[in-house]
Design an enzyme around this catalytic site. Structure first.
Site, PDB file in Angstrom:
ATOM      1  N   HIS A 168       0.878  -1.175   0.000  1.00 18.82           N
ATOM      2  CA  HIS A 168       0.000   0.000   0.000  1.00 18.82           C
ATOM      3  C   HIS A 168       0.911   1.219   0.000  1.00 18.82           C
ATOM      4  O   HIS A 168       1.777   1.346   0.867  1.00 18.82           O
ATOM      5  CB  HIS A 168      -0.914   0.007   1.222  1.00 18.82           C
ATOM      6  CG  HIS A 168      -1.827   1.199   1.263  1.00 18.82           C
ATOM      7  ND1 HIS A 168      -2.761   1.437   0.277  1.00 18.82           N
ATOM      8  CD2 HIS A 168      -1.920   2.225   2.131  1.00 18.82           C
ATOM      9  CE1 HIS A 168      -3.413   2.568   0.563  1.00 18.82           C
ATOM     10  NE2 HIS A 168      -2.912   3.053   1.673  1.00 18.82           N
ATOM     11  N   ASP A 207       1.674   5.340  -0.138  1.00 11.86           N
ATOM     12  CA  ASP A 207       1.366   6.772  -0.023  1.00 11.86           C
ATOM     13  C   ASP A 207       2.482   7.535  -0.716  1.00 11.86           C
ATOM     14  O   ASP A 207       3.656   7.377  -0.363  1.00 11.86           O
ATOM     15  CB  ASP A 207       1.298   7.187   1.443  1.00 11.86           C
ATOM     16  CG  ASP A 207       0.242   6.418   2.216  1.00 11.86           C
ATOM     17  OD1 ASP A 207      -0.930   6.801   2.131  1.00 11.86           O
ATOM     18  OD2 ASP A 207       0.599   5.426   2.890  1.00 11.86           O
ATOM     19  N   ASP A 227      -8.344   1.937   1.495  1.00 14.39           N
ATOM     20  CA  ASP A 227      -7.966   2.789   2.622  1.00 14.39           C
ATOM     21  C   ASP A 227      -8.645   4.152   2.592  1.00 14.39           C
ATOM     22  O   ASP A 227      -8.145   5.109   3.160  1.00 14.39           O
ATOM     23  CB  ASP A 227      -6.434   2.962   2.624  1.00 14.39           C
ATOM     24  CG  ASP A 227      -5.916   3.440   3.959  1.00 14.39           C
ATOM     25  OD1 ASP A 227      -6.557   3.159   4.986  1.00 14.39           O
ATOM     26  OD2 ASP A 227      -4.870   4.118   3.986  1.00 14.39           O
TER      27      ASP A 227
END
Length: 270
Positions: free
Chosen positions: A13, A15, A125
């Site tokens: 995941h 960012d 998310d």
């Protein structure tokens, strides 16, 4: 009932900018994708890896490693590296409906240019979901979605039909214990058997079928070299019980559809 099937989904995941700057995170991203390509190419047993449902991580990587594009395209064509459908995972409450549609159009186009898009509504998310998202996904030809954060307390099963205001329905996989419920697995046999057993026990109250989705990674976590061999050894340690494999979210949805779709509850709107 048949034996449980444990499907591990290796992924990360990502960012782009959070507690570090964009460029600081990109340094980590380049190292991570380097390791993904190396692991997939060197270990046929490491069958799949998902790049978080957003093609922007590929753009950021190729800006530094433009020569790696053929390696990525080959793995995408083979179905081993999953990219898209989004260009960037959106906060659905901060953008317009048109932005969501354009985001998906761009992501799908970029993913197809790399060899093929993961045609599943992955939204792990976000802090909530707009009620029309099933309608949008259906209009793009998706027949399934996967969510974690933003799902209400009224959702108590690992699969449900999500219905938009216009009546569009989408079978949705609820990642009830998170998109990192199998992060940093131990590779030693006894410890791995114990960890897998615990993960299944935590999911069991949400899963009326036999397919258990274990998400192998979390925020900014690279792949685990040696995982396929460790899983093979762990499978022997589990005896005649659960089957263990490395798979994908579309594969999980296919199995869940066969097991749970007929009796899955319906949830409407946001």
């Amino acid at each position: 009932m048949s034996s449980p099937s444990l499907v591990l989904v290796p992924h990360t995941h990502w960012d782009r900018e959070w507690y570090r700057t964009h460029e600081e995170f990109r340094v980590r991203l380049v190292a991570l994708v380097d390791s993904v390509l190396d692991v997939l190419e060197s270990d046929p047993g490491f069958r799949h890896f998902m790049l978080d449902g957003q093609t922007i991580v590929v753009d950021d990587y190729l800006a530094v490693r433009p020569g790696a594009r053929p390696r990525i395209e080959k793995l995408v064509r083979e179905g081993r590296l999953l990219v898209g459908p989004w260009h960037v995972l959106p906060d659905e409450w901060l953008v317009s409906g048109e932005a969501l549609i354009r985001n998906l159009r761009l992501g799908l186009s970029k993913a197809e240019g790399l060899g093929g898009a993961m045609r599943l509504g992955y939204a792990p998310d976000q802090f909530g979901h707009v009620g029309q998202l099933p309608q949008i996904f259906r209009r793009f030809g998706f027949d399934g979605a996967a969510l974690w954060r933003g799902v209400g307390a009224d959702v108590a099963e690992s699969a449900f039909w999500w219905e938009a205001p216009d009546g569009s329905r989408l079978l949705t996989l609820y990642l009830a214990t998170g998109y990192g419920n199998a992060t940093h697995l131990p590779l030693q046999r006894e410890a791995l058997v114990a960890r897998l057993t615990r993960a299944v026990a935590e999911l069991r109250r949400f899963v009326p079928g036999t397919t258990f989705c274990l998400m192998n990674a979390s925020d900014h976590v690279p792949p685990q070299p040696g995982l396929p061999a460790a899983l093979q050894a762990a499978a022997a340690g589990l005896g005649e019980g659960p089957r263990v494999e490395i798979g994908t979210l579309p594969r999980v949805l296919d199995r869940v559809r066969a097991e749970q779709a007929a009796n899955a509850p319906v949830h409407r709107g946001e």
